[in-house]
Design a protein around this motif. Structure first.
Motif, PDB file in Angstrom:
ATOM      1  N   CYS A   6      64.715  44.198  -7.889  1.00 53.43           N
ATOM      2  CA  CYS A   6      64.226  44.608  -6.416  1.00 53.43           C
ATOM      3  C   CYS A   6      62.970  43.805  -6.073  1.00 53.43           C
ATOM      4  N   ILE A  22      68.594  44.000  -4.960  1.00 50.70           N
ATOM      5  CA  ILE A  22      68.132  44.748  -3.736  1.00 50.70           C
ATOM      6  C   ILE A  22      66.730  43.983  -3.174  1.00 50.70           C
ATOM      7  N   LEU A  35      70.120  48.768   2.853  1.00 49.08           N
ATOM      8  CA  LEU A  35      69.187  49.439   2.166  1.00 49.08           C
ATOM      9  C   LEU A  35      69.031  50.578   3.071  1.00 49.08           C
TER      10      LEU A  35
END
Length: 88
Positions: free
Chosen positions: A23, A54, A80
């Motif tokens: 992330c 992500i 997202l």
């Protein structure tokens, strides 16, 4: 599970499938291929079934091409937000 960052941030298992995810919280930086390669390198050790990257920003063209070759699920800021809108 939160991890010490060895190229990934999250390890998870669902329905017998293991995942690792990286992330990155960026406002304007674009995620490039080297960060995707770092995730692949981490998975050489972890041997997860699936990899996910992500970011709150976007991915470069080379990052997207490489992720497609490696079968990595990319989630950018737009995706997202869409997921948050749908599931939250």
């Amino acid at each position: 599970a939160k991890t010490n960052d060895g190229g990934y941030d999250i390890w998870m298992k669902k329905d017998g499938i293991t995942y690792i995810a990286e992330c990155k919280l960026y406002s304007s930086d674009i995620v490039g291929r080297p960060l995707i390669q770092k995730l692949v390198g981490a998975n050489a050790t972890q041997k997860a079934d699936k990899m996910v990257f992500i970011t709150t920003s976007k991915f470069s063209k080379l990052a997207i091409e490489y992720a497609n070759e490696q079968k990595i699920w990319l989630i950018d800021g737009e995706e997202l937000q869409r997921m948050i809108d749908v599931y939250y």
